[in-house]
Design a protein around this motif. Structure first.
Motif, PDB file in Angstrom:
ATOM      1  N   VAL A  41      -2.410 -28.057  -9.266  1.00 55.95           N
ATOM      2  CA  VAL A  41      -1.562 -27.717  -8.127  1.00 55.95           C
ATOM      3  C   VAL A  41      -0.579 -26.649  -8.575  1.00 55.95           C
ATOM      4  O   VAL A  41      -0.122 -26.651  -9.721  1.00 55.95           O
ATOM      5  CB  VAL A  41      -0.808 -28.963  -7.614  1.00 55.95           C
ATOM      6  N   ALA A  42      -0.251 -25.735  -7.673  1.00 51.67           N
ATOM      7  CA  ALA A  42       0.748 -24.715  -7.970  1.00 51.67           C
ATOM      8  C   ALA A  42       1.959 -24.905  -7.074  1.00 51.67           C
ATOM      9  O   ALA A  42       1.824 -25.225  -5.893  1.00 51.67           O
ATOM     10  CB  ALA A  42       0.171 -23.316  -7.760  1.00 51.67           C
ATOM     11  N   ALA A  48      -0.037 -17.688  -9.237  1.00 54.64           N
ATOM     12  CA  ALA A  48      -0.456 -16.380  -9.738  1.00 54.64           C
ATOM     13  C   ALA A  48      -1.206 -16.483 -11.064  1.00 54.64           C
ATOM     14  O   ALA A  48      -2.262 -15.862 -11.246  1.00 54.64           O
ATOM     15  CB  ALA A  48       0.756 -15.458  -9.877  1.00 54.64           C
ATOM     16  N   VAL A  49      -0.661 -17.250 -12.008  1.00 56.95           N
ATOM     17  CA  VAL A  49      -1.299 -17.347 -13.317  1.00 56.95           C
ATOM     18  C   VAL A  49      -2.665 -18.014 -13.214  1.00 56.95           C
ATOM     19  O   VAL A  49      -3.593 -17.678 -13.961  1.00 56.95           O
ATOM     20  CB  VAL A  49      -0.384 -18.106 -14.314  1.00 56.95           C
ATOM     21  N   LEU A  50      -2.812 -18.942 -12.262  1.00 54.82           N
ATOM     22  CA  LEU A  50      -4.110 -19.595 -12.071  1.00 54.82           C
ATOM     23  C   LEU A  50      -5.124 -18.628 -11.467  1.00 54.82           C
ATOM     24  O   LEU A  50      -6.269 -18.544 -11.925  1.00 54.82           O
ATOM     25  CB  LEU A  50      -3.947 -20.827 -11.179  1.00 54.82           C
ATOM     26  N   VAL A  51      -4.714 -17.895 -10.448  1.00 56.61           N
ATOM     27  CA  VAL A  51      -5.613 -16.923  -9.830  1.00 56.61           C
ATOM     28  C   VAL A  51      -6.057 -15.886 -10.853  1.00 56.61           C
ATOM     29  O   VAL A  51      -7.240 -15.531 -10.940  1.00 56.61           O
ATOM     30  CB  VAL A  51      -4.939 -16.257  -8.620  1.00 56.61           C
ATOM     31  N   ASP A  52      -5.112 -15.390 -11.636  1.00 57.45           N
ATOM     32  CA  ASP A  52      -5.450 -14.393 -12.660  1.00 57.45           C
ATOM     33  C   ASP A  52      -6.442 -14.938 -13.680  1.00 57.45           C
ATOM     34  O   ASP A  52      -7.245 -14.181 -14.239  1.00 57.45           O
ATOM     35  CB  ASP A  52      -4.181 -13.930 -13.380  1.00 57.45           C
ATOM     36  N   ALA A  59      -4.355 -26.884  -4.626  1.00 58.37           N
ATOM     37  CA  ALA A  59      -3.358 -26.803  -3.559  1.00 58.37           C
ATOM     38  C   ALA A  59      -2.199 -25.953  -4.055  1.00 58.37           C
ATOM     39  O   ALA A  59      -1.896 -25.927  -5.252  1.00 58.37           O
ATOM     40  CB  ALA A  59      -2.865 -28.195  -3.168  1.00 58.37           C
ATOM     41  N   VAL A  60      -1.566 -25.242  -3.126  1.00 58.20           N
ATOM     42  CA  VAL A  60      -0.340 -24.510  -3.402  1.00 58.20           C
ATOM     43  C   VAL A  60       0.718 -25.026  -2.438  1.00 58.20           C
ATOM     44  O   VAL A  60       0.505 -25.036  -1.220  1.00 58.20           O
ATOM     45  CB  VAL A  60      -0.513 -22.991  -3.220  1.00 58.20           C
ATOM     46  N   LYS A  74      -6.336 -14.647  -2.004  1.00 51.88           N
ATOM     47  CA  LYS A  74      -7.502 -15.109  -2.756  1.00 51.88           C
ATOM     48  C   LYS A  74      -7.663 -16.630  -2.710  1.00 51.88           C
ATOM     49  O   LYS A  74      -8.642 -17.166  -3.233  1.00 51.88           O
ATOM     50  CB  LYS A  74      -7.398 -14.649  -4.213  1.00 51.88           C
ATOM     51  N   ILE A  75      -6.708 -17.308  -2.107  1.00 50.74           N
ATOM     52  CA  ILE A  75      -6.726 -18.772  -2.060  1.00 50.74           C
ATOM     53  C   ILE A  75      -7.131 -19.218  -0.661  1.00 50.74           C
ATOM     54  O   ILE A  75      -6.558 -18.739   0.327  1.00 50.74           O
ATOM     55  CB  ILE A  75      -5.333 -19.322  -2.419  1.00 50.74           C
TER      56      ILE A  75
END
Length: 235
Positions: A41-42, A48-52, A59-60, A74-75
């Motif tokens: 979860v973010a 951002a660090v997860l997407v990168d 979940a965000v 992107k999510i």
């Protein structure tokens, strides 16, 4: 297994959850967390660090004031949970809306001191949540009713109260029995382990800070089901 929006909780997991914030995340923090959790979860900009990395968060949660469209787009929309109120931090918003046997947080320590203090305040207030925060040199958690830790002799065990609290210990160079810890009084900075450490607390409110290398031992203690949890606070 991860369930979204079940029984009023945004994320419910049977295993440990990794929670990423938008603060400082060290070069090893991402893999350290991902290798130890079953879902991620973010808290707002922590996505951002997860997407990168190529790992989309399950979940965000947040007000999205620090999550740019570059990452947000992107999510999948069904993983974005907007909480617009400004009376709480993103860590608060995330912590109160996830349920798991253990939460492992990165990106919440380091950086601005006021942000760190707000995070530690939240960690104490949600006393029914088992949560370990990873810092550059240490791990931090709210002491549960009891905990046993197999750690190395000489390891630093710092105890810092955010409420008036008493308890008992085994395996510490300076035992805590008979002491009254208070935010404006007695603290337990730089105590040391002589052997395996046990803490038995009479009430909530004590932060425990240990070397980062003790993370797995602390996780094992919480996941053993033997620590107990404080009841949720009535606000």
């Amino acid at each position: 297994m991860v369930n979204l929006r079940k029984n009023g909780t945004i994320v419910r997991s049977n295993g440990p959850i990794g929670l990423f914030g938008g603060g400082r995340i060290g070069p090893d923090d991402l893999n350290l967390v991902l290798n130890r959790v079953t879902s991620v979860v973010a808290a707002d900009g922590g996505a951002a660090v997860l997407v990168d990395s190529g790992r989309l968060p399950d979940a965000v949660i947040g007000d999205f004031d620090s999550l740019g469209d570059k990452f947000k787009d992107k999510i999948p929309a069904n993983r974005l949970f907007l909480i617009q109120e400004q009376d709480s931090t993103d860590f608060d918003k995330a912590l109160r809306n996830v349920q798991a046997p253990l939460i492992l947080g990165a990106g919440f320590l380091g950086g601005r001191l006021d942000h760190q203090m707000a995070v530690l305040n939240t960690l104490i207030r949600y006393q029914d949540q088992a949560c370990i925060l990873i810092g550059e040199h240490e791990v931090v958690f709210h002491a549960p009713p009891k905990i046993s830790l197999a750690i190395a002799p000489g390891d630093i065990v710092s105890l810092f109260p955010l409420a008036r609290v008493t308890g008992r210990s085994k395996g510490l160079e300076w035992p805590i029995e008979g002491l009254v810890f208070e935010p404006d009084g007695q603290a337990g900075t730089s105590n040391r382990a002589l052997s395996d450490v046990e803490l038995h607390m009479d009430g909530p409110g004590l932060l425990v800070m240990m070397p980062r290398a003790a993370l797995d031992q602390v996780m094992q203690a919480f996941l053993s089901g033997q620590t107990g949890l404080w009841p949720a606070r009535v606000e």
